[in-house]
Scaffold this motif. Structure first.
Motif, PDB file in Angstrom:
ATOM      1  N   LEU A  39       0.836  -1.202   0.000  1.00 49.20           N
ATOM      2  CA  LEU A  39       0.000   0.000   0.000  1.00 49.20           C
ATOM      3  C   LEU A  39       0.870   1.251   0.000  1.00 49.20           C
ATOM      4  N   ARG A  40       1.917   1.243   0.796  1.00 43.17           N
ATOM      5  CA  ARG A  40       2.838   2.382   0.826  1.00 43.17           C
ATOM      6  C   ARG A  40       3.385   2.636  -0.578  1.00 43.17           C
ATOM      7  N   GLN A  41       3.792   1.562  -1.272  1.00 41.62           N
ATOM      8  CA  GLN A  41       4.330   1.703  -2.625  1.00 41.62           C
ATOM      9  C   GLN A  41       3.263   2.212  -3.595  1.00 41.62           C
ATOM     10  N   ALA A  42       2.029   1.754  -3.427  1.00 42.07           N
ATOM     11  CA  ALA A  42       0.943   2.224  -4.301  1.00 42.07           C
ATOM     12  C   ALA A  42       0.747   3.739  -4.141  1.00 42.07           C
ATOM     13  N   PHE A  43       0.801   4.213  -2.897  1.00 43.78           N
ATOM     14  CA  PHE A  43       0.668   5.657  -2.666  1.00 43.78           C
ATOM     15  C   PHE A  43       1.857   6.415  -3.252  1.00 43.78           C
ATOM     16  N   GLU A  44       3.064   5.863  -3.097  1.00 48.49           N
ATOM     17  CA  GLU A  44       4.251   6.527  -3.652  1.00 48.49           C
ATOM     18  C   GLU A  44       4.212   6.540  -5.175  1.00 48.49           C
ATOM     19  N   ASP A  45       3.765   5.440  -5.774  1.00 48.05           N
ATOM     20  CA  ASP A  45       3.634   5.393  -7.236  1.00 48.05           C
ATOM     21  C   ASP A  45       2.615   6.420  -7.716  1.00 48.05           C
ATOM     22  N   HIS A  46       1.508   6.526  -6.978  1.00 43.19           N
ATOM     23  CA  HIS A  46       0.473   7.471  -7.407  1.00 43.19           C
ATOM     24  C   HIS A  46       0.928   8.916  -7.216  1.00 43.19           C
ATOM     25  N   LEU A  47       1.793   9.152  -6.260  1.00 43.27           N
ATOM     26  CA  LEU A  47       2.359  10.492  -6.085  1.00 43.27           C
ATOM     27  C   LEU A  47       3.132  10.897  -7.342  1.00 43.27           C
ATOM     28  N   ALA A  83      -9.042  11.690   5.070  1.00 43.90           N
ATOM     29  CA  ALA A  83      -7.868  10.811   5.170  1.00 43.90           C
ATOM     30  C   ALA A  83      -7.043  11.157   6.413  1.00 43.90           C
ATOM     31  N   GLU A  84      -6.894  12.448   6.689  1.00 39.51           N
ATOM     32  CA  GLU A  84      -6.153  12.874   7.889  1.00 39.51           C
ATOM     33  C   GLU A  84      -6.846  12.383   9.155  1.00 39.51           C
ATOM     34  N   GLU A  85      -8.161  12.452   9.152  1.00 44.73           N
ATOM     35  CA  GLU A  85      -8.932  11.977  10.296  1.00 44.73           C
ATOM     36  C   GLU A  85      -8.708  10.476  10.513  1.00 44.73           C
ATOM     37  N   ILE A  86      -8.673   9.724   9.441  1.00 45.46           N
ATOM     38  CA  ILE A  86      -8.407   8.282   9.534  1.00 45.46           C
ATOM     39  C   ILE A  86      -7.043   8.046  10.159  1.00 45.46           C
ATOM     40  N   MET A  87      -6.044   8.797   9.707  1.00 47.56           N
ATOM     41  CA  MET A  87      -4.683   8.622  10.240  1.00 47.56           C
ATOM     42  C   MET A  87      -4.621   8.984  11.715  1.00 47.56           C
ATOM     43  N   ALA A 104      -8.611   6.617  -0.182  1.00 53.56           N
ATOM     44  CA  ALA A 104      -7.927   6.799  -1.468  1.00 53.56           C
ATOM     45  C   ALA A 104      -8.871   6.513  -2.634  1.00 53.56           C
ATOM     46  N   GLN A 105      -9.735   5.521  -2.482  1.00 54.78           N
ATOM     47  CA  GLN A 105     -10.662   5.223  -3.572  1.00 54.78           C
ATOM     48  C   GLN A 105     -11.720   6.319  -3.730  1.00 54.78           C
TER      49      GLN A 105
END
Length: 163
Positions: A39-47, A83-87, A104-105
């Protein structure tokens, strides 16, 4: 306020530009909050993709002889705040990862709607080059959404259920 179709299209493009620039700020935080390396990589790829989306919007704005910057995208403000609230509200782990995928979706679905609208507007205005350029982004947003779905189904949701 938009007074004609081209102005309306420029407002929509500016909204997308604001949304993407906000996402560039949010994605690193989401990546850092993800426990799953996939998941971390998916977020970095999407960045990295999001930065290209911004460049495409800048090119499209140039083709329209417009400034890509406009009003802040309130929808993306709300989505990134969620998303911030989730974190903040969930401890690191698979349950938070599942919640992050959901957040994210929601972002991806908003972007899919945004780029679908922009492509339809550009086609209607006879601006096929703009439509093609933004159509690339639309395809990438759909692929990112599908990637998140597969990740949720195969890895994150089963891990969250077991937690």
């Amino acid at each position: 306020m938009a007074e004609d179709f081209k102005s309306l299209m420029i407002e929509a493009l500016q909204d997308a530009y604001s949304a993407e620039t906000q996402l560039v700020e949010a994605l690193p935080e989401m990546a850092a909050a993800a426990q799953s390396p996939t998941l971390r990589q998916a977020f970095e790829d999407h960045l990295a993709q999001t930065r290209e989306h911004i460049a495409r919007l800048e090119r499209a704005a140039e083709m329209l002889d417009a400034d890509p910057e406009g009003e802040e995208c309130e929808a993306m403000e709300g989505l990134t705040a969620e998303a911030e609230e989730i974190m903040d509200d969930h401890d690191e782990g698979p349950v938070r990862d599942a919640a992050l995928i959901g957040a994210a979706q929601k972002v991806e679905h908003y972007e899919i709607a945004t780029y679908g609208t922009l492509c339809a507007m550009a086609k209607a205005a006879g601006l096929q080059e703009v439509a093609d350029l933004l159509g690339q982004t639309l395809s990438e947003e759909k692929a990112a959404d599908e990637k998140l779905t597969v990740l949720a189904e195969r890895e994150v949701n089963p891990a969250a259920l077991a937690a």
